[in-house]
Design an enzyme around this catalytic site. Structure first.
Site, PDB file in Angstrom:
ATOM      1  CD  GLU A 120      -3.063  -0.947   2.213  1.00 14.90           C
ATOM      2  OE1 GLU A 120      -2.936  -0.090   3.096  1.00 14.90           O
ATOM      3  OE2 GLU A 120      -4.068  -1.681   2.134  1.00 14.90           O
ATOM      4  CD  GLU A 152      -3.795  -5.744   3.983  1.00 10.72           C
ATOM      5  OE1 GLU A 152      -4.643  -4.904   4.363  1.00 10.72           O
ATOM      6  OE2 GLU A 152      -2.570  -5.547   4.067  1.00 10.72           O
TER       7      GLU A 152
END
Ligand code: BGP
Length: 473
Positions: free
Chosen positions: A166, A375
């Site tokens: 991320e 995720e």
């Protein structure tokens, strides 16, 4: 009939070093920017830290045993750079490396595929002090050196690697919202930092391929697909602006090695353009990830945001009280508004399984690259009742998302794995230990006595049977 999941599909679950390990200063580990950031008053929920976290460092065998019992196919975890190189580079800290060697061996002994994240935000403080970490191009060489060390150590054992976790989130929080280290508000620096991170990512992917590593590597992107709140053309334009500035700005670079055109125009017009060197573009173009990792939690509805008097960037809801997050956006481009068509969690995250199907289809048609879902999960308050946690809400959430993946695969998306966030309960960076995501409850009430007992939730047994049936339920 919907397409069935392939036989070797990676039914997994995920974590990150700082959020589970604890032992923050043991066995020669150096301090990371997070070890220090959590000590600044007011930065985390009630001042929680990852000093102990859920003590995975000492309990990894117990955690892996529960994974094995569940039939988990893959476990995504991150390596703490500061355990390998306490100062960011130099001599390898053998004890730190040994922890990960032991963990990988334990996983392999139980037929669980390790999926290793190289960087999940815990930058060595030494590199921050020396040259301000990601703000300097010097980070590229140090990141490649660190990655190469791990590639060498785990060649043939670890087949799946995530380069950066991320990038969009750690840079936004670090340089725009000041809610992650280094806690700055500086839009221009934000774009410069991203350029360095893109170069570092590309260089590590090239290193992986140059070393002929058996396996695959890709970055993990936090993809929040953007919708328009309605069919008003200005709102539709706002959604496209958001997609360009918040999604293409990273994914285009990962997959095409190019920055998206409208975003570059915006940067130039607003004096936000970052500095580059001629060879940068060659490097970005040359790196080809084997898959794109996506972390999917929610979607965002957008409306037009006027240049004069428009809404500006706002903080995320870290209170755990629904409705306490406000509107946020960039004047002249877009603003994020509440979508009345979907439910939200107590932290105001939209619950939108259809959005995952849309995400996978958009990625497939724009980039034609296999996707690993690195995720996906539901953060909620969980209640321990007579030794059990009845988290039907989590089961419903995950089941709907698995169905969406199946639908996207039938639409033509190539998905190689699904990792729920998270395996055990763990530290939520800004929300402490009360926002839980795990299949395995960790009893924090007994923290003081060092108990941190593991208790499988109802969702644990649900996932076990989903894996047994390879995604059929
Ligand atoms: C992602 C991070 C994870 C994890 C997750 C949940 O952005 O990669 O590390 O924290 O989000 O977020 P939160 O803990 O804020 O609910």
């Amino acid at each position: 009939k919907l397409k069935a999941f392939p036989k070797n599909f990676l039914w997994g679950s995920a974590s990150a070093a700082y959020q589970v390990e604890g032992a923050h200063d043991e066995d020669g580990k150096g301090l990371s920017v997070w070890d220090n950031f959590v000590r600044i008053p007011g930065k985390t929920f009630q001042g929680t830290t990852g000093d102990i976290a859920v003590d995975h460092y000492h309990r990894y065998k117990e955690d892996v045993a529960l994974m094995a019992e569940m039939g988990l196919k893959s476990y995504r975890f991150s390596i703490a750079w500061t355990r390998i190189f306490p100062e960011g580079r130099g001599e390898i800290n053998r004890k730190g490396l040994k922890f990960y060697t032991d963990l990988v061996d334990e996983l392999l002994a139980h037929d669980i595929e390790p999926v290793v994240t190289l960087y999940h935000w815990d930058l060595p403080q030494a590199l921050e002090d020396e040259y301000r970490g990601w703000e300097s191009r010097r980070i590229i060489e140090d990141f490649v050196n660190y990655a190469e060390t791990l590639f060498t150590a785990f060649k043939g054992k670890v087949k799946y690697w995530v380069s950066l976790n991320e990038q969009n989130i750690f840079t936004q929080h670090g340089w725009v919202l000041a809610t992650h280290p280094p806690g700055k508000v500086d839009m221009k620096l934000f774009y410069q930092v991203n350029h360095h991170a893109n170069l570092a990512n590309a260089a590590v992917i090239n290193k992986f391929h140059d070393m002929a590593m058996p396996g695959q590597i890709g970055p993990s992107f936090a993809y929040t697909p953007n919708y328009a709140i309605d069919a008003n053309p200005l709102n539709v334009l706002a959604a496209e602006n958001a997609e360009e500035m918040l999604a293409h700005f990273w994914m285009d670079v990962y997959c095409y090695g190019e920055y998206p055109i409208a975003a570059l125009s915006y940067l130039k017009e607003n004096d936000l353009m970052f500095e580059t060197e001629v060879s940068d573009f060659e490097l970005l173009k040359s790196a080809k990830p084997d898959f794109l990792g996506i972390n999917y939690y929610q979607t965002a509805a957008n409306a037009w945001n006027p240049k004069e008097g428009g809404v500006t960037l706002g903080k995320m809801n870290t209170t755990g009280v629904k409705g306490s997050g406000g509107e946020q956006g960039i004047p002249g481009l877009y603003k994020r508004v509440t979508n009345p068509a979907v439910e939200r969690t107590n932290w105001d995250w939209e619950i939108d399984p259809v959005g995952l199907r849309i995400a996978l289809r958009r990625i497939t048609s724009r980039y034609r690259i296999p996707v690993m879902i690195t995720e996906n999960g539901l953060g909620e308050y969980d209640k321990l009742e007579s030794g059990k946690v009845h988290d039907a809400y989590r089961i419903n959430y995950l089941e709907a998302h698995v169905k969406a993946i199946k639908e996207a695969m039938s639409d033509g998306a190539q998905v190689i794995g699904y990792h729920t966030w998270s395996y055990t309960d763990l530290l939520s960076w800004l929300n402490g230990y009360q926002k839980r995501y795990g299949f395995v409850y960790v009893d924090q009430d007994e923290r003081m006595e060092g108990s941190l007992k593991r208790i499988p939730k109802d969702s644990y047994y649900w996932y076990k049977s989903l894996i047994e049936n390879n995604g059929d339920y």
